[in-house]
Design a protein around this motif. Structure first.
Motif, PDB file in Angstrom:
ATOM      1  N   ARG A  25     -34.342   5.479  -9.334  1.00 31.34           N
ATOM      2  CA  ARG A  25     -33.100   6.525  -9.095  1.00 31.34           C
ATOM      3  C   ARG A  25     -31.442   5.485  -8.155  1.00 31.34           C
ATOM      4  NH1 ARG A  25     -36.808  10.649  -5.818  1.00 31.34           N
ATOM      5  NH2 ARG A  25     -38.515  11.116  -6.690  1.00 31.34           N
ATOM      6  N   ARG A  26     -30.647   5.945  -8.603  1.00 31.99           N
ATOM      7  CA  ARG A  26     -29.121   5.392  -8.581  1.00 31.99           C
ATOM      8  C   ARG A  26     -28.698   5.865  -7.382  1.00 31.99           C
ATOM      9  NH1 ARG A  26     -28.786   8.233 -13.298  1.00 31.99           N
ATOM     10  NH2 ARG A  26     -26.989   9.992 -12.996  1.00 31.99           N
ATOM     11  N   TYR A  27     -28.663   7.485  -6.643  1.00 30.77           N
ATOM     12  CA  TYR A  27     -28.331   7.679  -6.169  1.00 30.77           C
ATOM     13  C   TYR A  27     -28.553   7.298  -3.978  1.00 30.77           C
ATOM     14  CZ  TYR A  27     -24.957   9.968  -9.638  1.00 30.77           C
ATOM     15  OH  TYR A  27     -24.670  10.394 -10.650  1.00 30.77           O
ATOM     16  N   ILE A  28     -27.354   7.511  -3.458  1.00 29.44           N
ATOM     17  CA  ILE A  28     -27.969   7.676  -1.718  1.00 29.44           C
ATOM     18  C   ILE A  28     -26.926   8.818  -1.681  1.00 29.44           C
ATOM     19  CG2 ILE A  28     -27.515   6.313   0.183  1.00 29.44           C
ATOM     20  CD1 ILE A  28     -28.869   3.828  -0.569  1.00 29.44           C
ATOM     21  N   LEU A  29     -27.660   9.473  -0.689  1.00 28.40           N
ATOM     22  CA  LEU A  29     -27.026  10.453  -0.493  1.00 28.40           C
ATOM     23  C   LEU A  29     -26.992  10.533   1.401  1.00 28.40           C
ATOM     24  CD1 LEU A  29     -25.434  13.312   0.117  1.00 28.40           C
ATOM     25  CD2 LEU A  29     -27.839  14.295  -0.346  1.00 28.40           C
ATOM     26  N   LYS A  76     -28.591  19.932  -6.835  1.00 24.87           N
ATOM     27  CA  LYS A  76     -27.720  19.196  -8.330  1.00 24.87           C
ATOM     28  C   LYS A  76     -28.791  17.426  -8.705  1.00 24.87           C
ATOM     29  CE  LYS A  76     -23.424  18.329 -10.211  1.00 24.87           C
ATOM     30  NZ  LYS A  76     -22.383  18.765  -9.774  1.00 24.87           N
ATOM     31  N   TYR A  77     -29.062  16.847  -7.635  1.00 24.97           N
ATOM     32  CA  TYR A  77     -28.953  15.195  -8.221  1.00 24.97           C
ATOM     33  C   TYR A  77     -30.327  14.966  -7.378  1.00 24.97           C
ATOM     34  CZ  TYR A  77     -24.377  15.037  -8.615  1.00 24.97           C
ATOM     35  OH  TYR A  77     -22.758  14.750  -9.271  1.00 24.97           O
ATOM     36  N   GLN A  78     -31.376  15.790  -7.178  1.00 20.88           N
ATOM     37  CA  GLN A  78     -32.809  14.825  -6.965  1.00 20.88           C
ATOM     38  C   GLN A  78     -33.400  14.215  -7.754  1.00 20.88           C
ATOM     39  OE1 GLN A  78     -35.722  18.581  -6.001  1.00 20.88           O
ATOM     40  NE2 GLN A  78     -35.122  20.033  -7.582  1.00 20.88           N
ATOM     41  N   LYS A  79     -33.616  14.325  -8.157  1.00 24.74           N
ATOM     42  CA  LYS A  79     -34.527  13.863  -9.278  1.00 24.74           C
ATOM     43  C   LYS A  79     -33.491  11.827  -9.451  1.00 24.74           C
ATOM     44  CE  LYS A  79     -36.371  16.769 -11.886  1.00 24.74           C
ATOM     45  NZ  LYS A  79     -37.452  17.014 -11.040  1.00 24.74           N
ATOM     46  N   ASP A  80     -32.190  11.845  -8.732  1.00 27.37           N
ATOM     47  CA  ASP A  80     -31.756  10.701  -9.412  1.00 27.37           C
ATOM     48  C   ASP A  80     -31.919   9.951  -7.524  1.00 27.37           C
ATOM     49  OD1 ASP A  80     -31.344  10.747 -11.606  1.00 27.37           O
ATOM     50  OD2 ASP A  80     -30.217  12.088 -11.857  1.00 27.37           O
ATOM     51  N   ILE A  81     -31.167  11.017  -7.124  1.00 25.30           N
ATOM     52  CA  ILE A  81     -31.285  10.124  -5.351  1.00 25.30           C
ATOM     53  C   ILE A  81     -32.345   9.372  -4.824  1.00 25.30           C
ATOM     54  CG2 ILE A  81     -30.858  11.128  -2.529  1.00 25.30           C
ATOM     55  CD1 ILE A  81     -29.187  13.885  -4.369  1.00 25.30           C
ATOM     56  N   GLY A  82     -32.637   8.405  -4.499  1.00 25.49           N
ATOM     57  CA  GLY A  82     -33.651   7.431  -3.606  1.00 25.49           C
ATOM     58  C   GLY A  82     -33.666   6.843  -2.516  1.00 25.49           C
ATOM     59  N   ASP A 123     -40.780  21.545  -1.271  1.00 28.03           N
ATOM     60  CA  ASP A 123     -41.469  20.060  -1.464  1.00 28.03           C
ATOM     61  C   ASP A 123     -40.408  18.774  -2.053  1.00 28.03           C
ATOM     62  OD1 ASP A 123     -44.439  21.310  -0.711  1.00 28.03           O
ATOM     63  OD2 ASP A 123     -43.942  22.113  -2.867  1.00 28.03           O
ATOM     64  N   LEU A 124     -39.699  18.563  -2.146  1.00 25.03           N
ATOM     65  CA  LEU A 124     -39.067  17.604  -1.669  1.00 25.03           C
ATOM     66  C   LEU A 124     -39.364  16.429  -1.172  1.00 25.03           C
ATOM     67  CD1 LEU A 124     -35.279  19.129  -1.987  1.00 25.03           C
ATOM     68  CD2 LEU A 124     -37.013  18.402  -3.970  1.00 25.03           C
ATOM     69  N   ILE A 125     -39.612  16.571   0.274  1.00 29.70           N
ATOM     70  CA  ILE A 125     -39.818  15.239   1.317  1.00 29.70           C
ATOM     71  C   ILE A 125     -41.054  14.413   0.468  1.00 29.70           C
ATOM     72  CG2 ILE A 125     -41.970  16.436   2.651  1.00 29.70           C
ATOM     73  CD1 ILE A 125     -38.771  15.133   4.497  1.00 29.70           C
ATOM     74  N   GLU A 126     -41.799  14.603   0.166  1.00 25.99           N
ATOM     75  CA  GLU A 126     -43.019  13.712  -0.410  1.00 25.99           C
ATOM     76  C   GLU A 126     -42.362  12.899  -1.488  1.00 25.99           C
ATOM     77  OE1 GLU A 126     -46.149  14.019   0.853  1.00 25.99           O
ATOM     78  OE2 GLU A 126     -45.869  14.714   1.843  1.00 25.99           O
ATOM     79  N   THR A 127     -40.981  13.086  -2.462  1.00 27.28           N
ATOM     80  CA  THR A 127     -40.681  12.718  -3.159  1.00 27.28           C
ATOM     81  C   THR A 127     -39.098  11.812  -3.087  1.00 27.28           C
ATOM     82  OG1 THR A 127     -39.818  14.227  -4.687  1.00 27.28           O
ATOM     83  CG2 THR A 127     -42.529  13.311  -5.164  1.00 27.28           C
ATOM     84  N   LEU A 128     -38.291  12.417  -2.192  1.00 27.78           N
ATOM     85  CA  LEU A 128     -37.459  11.953  -1.674  1.00 27.78           C
ATOM     86  C   LEU A 128     -37.009  11.472  -0.115  1.00 27.78           C
ATOM     87  CD1 LEU A 128     -34.469  14.276  -2.459  1.00 27.78           C
ATOM     88  CD2 LEU A 128     -33.955  12.400  -0.995  1.00 27.78           C
ATOM     89  N   ASN A 177     -36.400  -0.935   2.365  1.00 27.69           N
ATOM     90  CA  ASN A 177     -38.059  -0.637   2.160  1.00 27.69           C
ATOM     91  C   ASN A 177     -38.728   0.765   2.336  1.00 27.69           C
ATOM     92  OD1 ASN A 177     -38.014  -3.591   2.890  1.00 27.69           O
ATOM     93  ND2 ASN A 177     -38.340  -2.553   5.499  1.00 27.69           N
ATOM     94  N   ILE A 178     -38.232   1.591   2.735  1.00 28.67           N
ATOM     95  CA  ILE A 178     -38.189   2.794   2.653  1.00 28.67           C
ATOM     96  C   ILE A 178     -38.512   3.437   1.187  1.00 28.67           C
ATOM     97  CG2 ILE A 178     -37.402   5.217   3.134  1.00 28.67           C
ATOM     98  CD1 ILE A 178     -36.759   4.716   6.051  1.00 28.67           C
ATOM     99  N   ILE A 179     -36.862   3.258   0.097  1.00 31.25           N
ATOM    100  CA  ILE A 179     -36.498   3.662  -1.031  1.00 31.25           C
ATOM    101  C   ILE A 179     -38.198   2.931  -1.540  1.00 31.25           C
ATOM    102  CG2 ILE A 179     -36.038   2.580  -3.358  1.00 31.25           C
ATOM    103  CD1 ILE A 179     -33.130   2.936  -1.374  1.00 31.25           C
ATOM    104  N   GLU A 180     -38.199   1.237  -1.582  1.00 29.93           N
ATOM    105  CA  GLU A 180     -39.475   0.736  -2.329  1.00 29.93           C
ATOM    106  C   GLU A 180     -40.980   0.982  -2.025  1.00 29.93           C
ATOM    107  OE1 GLU A 180     -39.062  -3.342  -1.041  1.00 29.93           O
ATOM    108  OE2 GLU A 180     -37.418  -3.783  -2.392  1.00 29.93           O
ATOM    109  N   GLN A 181     -41.133   1.490  -0.922  1.00 30.61           N
ATOM    110  CA  GLN A 181     -42.298   2.309  -0.303  1.00 30.61           C
ATOM    111  C   GLN A 181     -42.241   3.961  -1.698  1.00 30.61           C
ATOM    112  OE1 GLN A 181     -42.345   3.184   3.925  1.00 30.61           O
ATOM    113  NE2 GLN A 181     -42.254   0.418   3.934  1.00 30.61           N
TER     114      GLN A 181
END
Length: 141
Positions: free
Chosen positions: A6-10, A47-53, A77-82, A123-127
């Motif tokens: 994923r390439r974005y940080i919100l 709009k960007y959920q699949k691309d937000i890390g 159910d976004l909290i499990e993947t984002l 660390n969170i992104i990698e996990q």
């Protein structure tokens, strides 16, 4: 860091100075999306959920606060993947506990150290990326 999917940080914070500081921390490795309140954060999440890390989320914002954003993410159910890293000036145990209950991956209180925010964020992104990669493999067994 180039291997991250994923390439974005919100960054969702009503204070422009905080958004600028947080953007500066991560802009070398990610594209930055900014929201001035929870409503705008939800719009960008949709709009960007699949691309937000990672979502860097303040709790105290007008219109829709950080707790509302976390609740929305749970409902959808976004909290499990984002992952969400809460960065807030609200230092009460009650708010910290509530943020974790709603699914925040971590909580950092303001004022914050840039190095700590960067390291915890990565660390969170990698996990989460590992978990997302590992989950389909486990489900296929």
């Amino acid at each position: 860091m180039d291997t991250l999917i994923r390439r974005y940080i919100l960054i969702a914070d009503d204070a422009e100075l905080n958004r600028n500081i947080l953007a500066e921390i991560f802009q070398e490795h990610f594209e930055i999306l900014e929201a001035v309140d929870g409503e705008q954060a939800v719009f960008l999440l949709e709009k960007y959920q699949k691309d937000i890390g990672l979502l860097l989320l303040d709790l105290i914002m007008p219109h829709m606060d950080g707790f509302d954003v976390l609740s929305y993410m749970r409902k959808k159910d976004l909290i499990e993947t984002l992952p969400v890293l809460v960065i807030t000036g609200d230092t009460t145990d009650e708010s910290t506990h509530r943020a974790f209950e709603l699914g925040a991956a971590d909580v950092i209180h303001k004022p914050f150290s840039r190095d700590i925010v960067f390291r915890r964020g990565l660390n969170i992104i990698e996990q989460y990326e590992s978990r997302l990669t590992f989950r389909p493999w486990m489900e296929g067994r």
